[in-house]
Design an enzyme around this catalytic site. Structure first.
Site, PDB file in Angstrom:
ATOM      1  N   PRO A 276       0.806  -1.222   0.000  1.00 37.87           N
ATOM      2  CA  PRO A 276       0.000   0.000   0.000  1.00 37.87           C
ATOM      3  C   PRO A 276       0.838   1.270   0.000  1.00 37.87           C
ATOM      4  O   PRO A 276       1.577   1.533   0.940  1.00 37.87           O
ATOM      5  CB  PRO A 276      -0.807  -0.111   1.299  1.00 37.87           C
ATOM      6  CG  PRO A 276      -0.564  -1.488   1.828  1.00 37.87           C
ATOM      7  CD  PRO A 276       0.718  -1.950   1.251  1.00 37.87           C
ATOM      8  N   GLU A 277       0.757   2.012  -1.069  1.00 41.55           N
ATOM      9  CA  GLU A 277       1.358   3.337  -1.149  1.00 41.55           C
ATOM     10  C   GLU A 277       0.210   4.316  -1.368  1.00 41.55           C
ATOM     11  O   GLU A 277      -0.947   3.945  -1.198  1.00 41.55           O
ATOM     12  CB  GLU A 277       2.373   3.397  -2.308  1.00 41.55           C
ATOM     13  CG  GLU A 277       3.456   2.330  -2.191  1.00 41.55           C
ATOM     14  CD  GLU A 277       4.455   2.357  -3.340  1.00 41.55           C
ATOM     15  OE1 GLU A 277       4.640   3.418  -3.949  1.00 41.55           O
ATOM     16  OE2 GLU A 277       5.047   1.318  -3.638  1.00 41.55           O
TER      17      GLU A 277
ATOM     18  N   HIS B 125      -4.555 -13.909  10.447  1.00 42.59           N
ATOM     19  CA  HIS B 125      -3.771 -12.698  10.697  1.00 42.59           C
ATOM     20  C   HIS B 125      -4.637 -11.455  10.857  1.00 42.59           C
ATOM     21  O   HIS B 125      -4.180 -10.342  10.642  1.00 42.59           O
ATOM     22  CB  HIS B 125      -2.734 -12.453   9.598  1.00 42.59           C
ATOM     23  CG  HIS B 125      -1.832 -13.617   9.372  1.00 42.59           C
ATOM     24  ND1 HIS B 125      -0.885 -14.018  10.274  1.00 42.59           N
ATOM     25  CD2 HIS B 125      -1.779 -14.513   8.350  1.00 42.59           C
ATOM     26  CE1 HIS B 125      -0.262 -15.088   9.815  1.00 42.59           C
ATOM     27  NE2 HIS B 125      -0.787 -15.419   8.657  1.00 42.59           N
TER      28      HIS B 125
ATOM     29  N   ARG C 185       2.374  -9.547   8.050  1.00 43.16           N
ATOM     30  CA  ARG C 185       3.715  -9.270   8.582  1.00 43.16           C
ATOM     31  C   ARG C 185       3.742  -8.265   9.728  1.00 43.16           C
ATOM     32  O   ARG C 185       4.794  -8.032  10.311  1.00 43.16           O
ATOM     33  CB  ARG C 185       4.621  -8.797   7.452  1.00 43.16           C
ATOM     34  CG  ARG C 185       4.966  -9.960   6.554  1.00 43.16           C
ATOM     35  CD  ARG C 185       5.759  -9.588   5.349  1.00 43.16           C
ATOM     36  NE  ARG C 185       5.326 -10.430   4.247  1.00 43.16           N
ATOM     37  CZ  ARG C 185       5.851 -10.428   3.049  1.00 43.16           C
ATOM     38  NH1 ARG C 185       6.806  -9.605   2.749  1.00 43.16           N
ATOM     39  NH2 ARG C 185       5.393 -11.233   2.127  1.00 43.16           N
TER      40      ARG C 185
ATOM     41  N   ARG D 139      19.958  18.665  -2.021  1.00 50.70           N
ATOM     42  CA  ARG D 139      20.287  17.436  -1.309  1.00 50.70           C
ATOM     43  C   ARG D 139      21.318  16.571  -2.025  1.00 50.70           C
ATOM     44  O   ARG D 139      21.303  16.441  -3.241  1.00 50.70           O
ATOM     45  CB  ARG D 139      19.003  16.617  -1.096  1.00 50.70           C
ATOM     46  CG  ARG D 139      17.929  17.369  -0.315  1.00 50.70           C
ATOM     47  CD  ARG D 139      18.321  17.566   1.130  1.00 50.70           C
ATOM     48  NE  ARG D 139      18.474  16.297   1.817  1.00 50.70           N
ATOM     49  CZ  ARG D 139      17.526  15.725   2.539  1.00 50.70           C
ATOM     50  NH1 ARG D 139      16.356  16.312   2.673  1.00 50.70           N
ATOM     51  NH2 ARG D 139      17.752  14.567   3.130  1.00 50.70           N
TER      52      ARG D 139
END
Length: 291
Positions: free
Chosen positions: A2-3, A100, A119, A158
């Site tokens: 998931p982004e 889970h 996880r 940067r």
DNA sequence: AGCTCTTCCTGAAAGC
DNA sequence: TGCTTTCAGGAAGAGC
């Protein structure tokens, strides 16, 4: 995983059916990814859901306390990060429970909001309204809102690799490994390029590519490469449009060169060696043995 | 200070 | 065939 586009899809799904509902109870399985599990059980029952929004990759459920704590408590945000394998779904309380599944929020309409995470890289926390500003301040800009000028300001000073900066949630919030690689391919920039060495043209291309990739991915309801599903359990379709991510050894759609994978910033990074030329490396003087 | 690497976790897939 | 090893990754924290 998931982004931003996946989280946005989940949020839109939840927004269609959660506001107005009251949380009746909270049941917990494993809690090692929850900041304060006891607080969930104490503060959430009786609270009413006002809305659901997204902050980068975080889901924010806006609540009005209505239970025993209502006389003292201000508004509250239930913040959920899906980590890598997290799923947030609404189901009937009578529906079978997948393995889970660690958190159940019982609702007043016979459904449950369930959190499943193989996880347990996800995170759940409660943030009172008075502290949501602090929470938000630690996050970077929304990639779909940031102007080109601000985008350049955050990159051009940067010395880190551009891939590392795209993944840094304190610079842009919501971009992860898939969309970083896809955006860099679209902008024709190698992931290991040092940000401050990019030209204005390249930064402008990257800014626009991030927007285009994320917008398209939201339209296709995200990428389902492993566990990702939306709040109704449906998979996304943007994985069918991936140009480099998980396409190692396959031909580049633009030039037919084989897509390569290297580790940059500790992450798998997929790119086309011809379309995304590697940064110039100062050649190490190689001593030739003359004798 | 700024940047990179390591760690957490589990299951799928590769390796032998 | 079946066991062991490797790999994936978000973000905090360690290390350089």
């Amino acid at each position: 995983m998931p982004e931003l586009p996946e989280v946005e899809t989940v949020v839109r799904g939840l927004r269609a059916s959660l506001p107005g509902r009251t949380i009746l109870d909270v049941r917990l399985g494993r809690t090692d990814f929850i900041d304060d599990p006891v607080a969930l059980g104490e503060q959430l029952p009786g609270s009413r859901i006002l809305g659901v929004t997204r902050l980068g990759k975080f889901i924010a459920i806006d609540l009005v306390p209505g239970g025993t704590a209502s006389h003292t408590s201000e508004r509250l945000f239930l913040i959920i990060h899906l980590g890598m394998t997290g799923q947030l779904m609404t189901r009937l309380a009578s529906d079978p429970v997948p393995p889970h599944t660690h958190v159940f929020f019982g609702l007043d309409d016979g459904r449950e909001l369930r959190y499943t995470d193989v996880r347990r890289f996800g995170r759940i926390l409660l943030v009172p309204e008075s502290k949501i500003g602090m929470f938000r301040e630690r996050l970077g800009a929304e990639p779909l809102e940031i102007t080109l000028k601000e985008f350049c300001a955050r990159f051009s000073s940067r010395g880190a690799r551009v891939k590392a900066l795209l993944l840094d949630q304190g610079i842009l919030r919501g971009v992860g490994n898939i969309y970083a690689d896809e955006s860099l391919f679209r902008a024709r920039i190698h992931p290991a390029r040092i940000a401050r060495k990019l030209t204005q043209t390249q930064l402008a291309r990257l800014h626009q590519s991030v927007r285009t990739i994320l917008t398209t991915a939201i339209r296709l309801r995200g990428s389902s490469v492993s566990d990702y599903v939306d709040s109704d359990g449906n998979r996304g379709e943007f994985q069918l449009r991936h140009r480099v991510y998980q396409r190692e050894g396959k031909p580049c759609v633009r030039c037919r060169e084989k897509i390569r994978r290297v580790i940059v910033a500790g992450r798998s990074s997929h790119f086309c060696p011809r379309c995304q030329p590697a940064p110039r490396v100062r050649k190490v003087q190689r001593r030739v043995n003359k004798s």
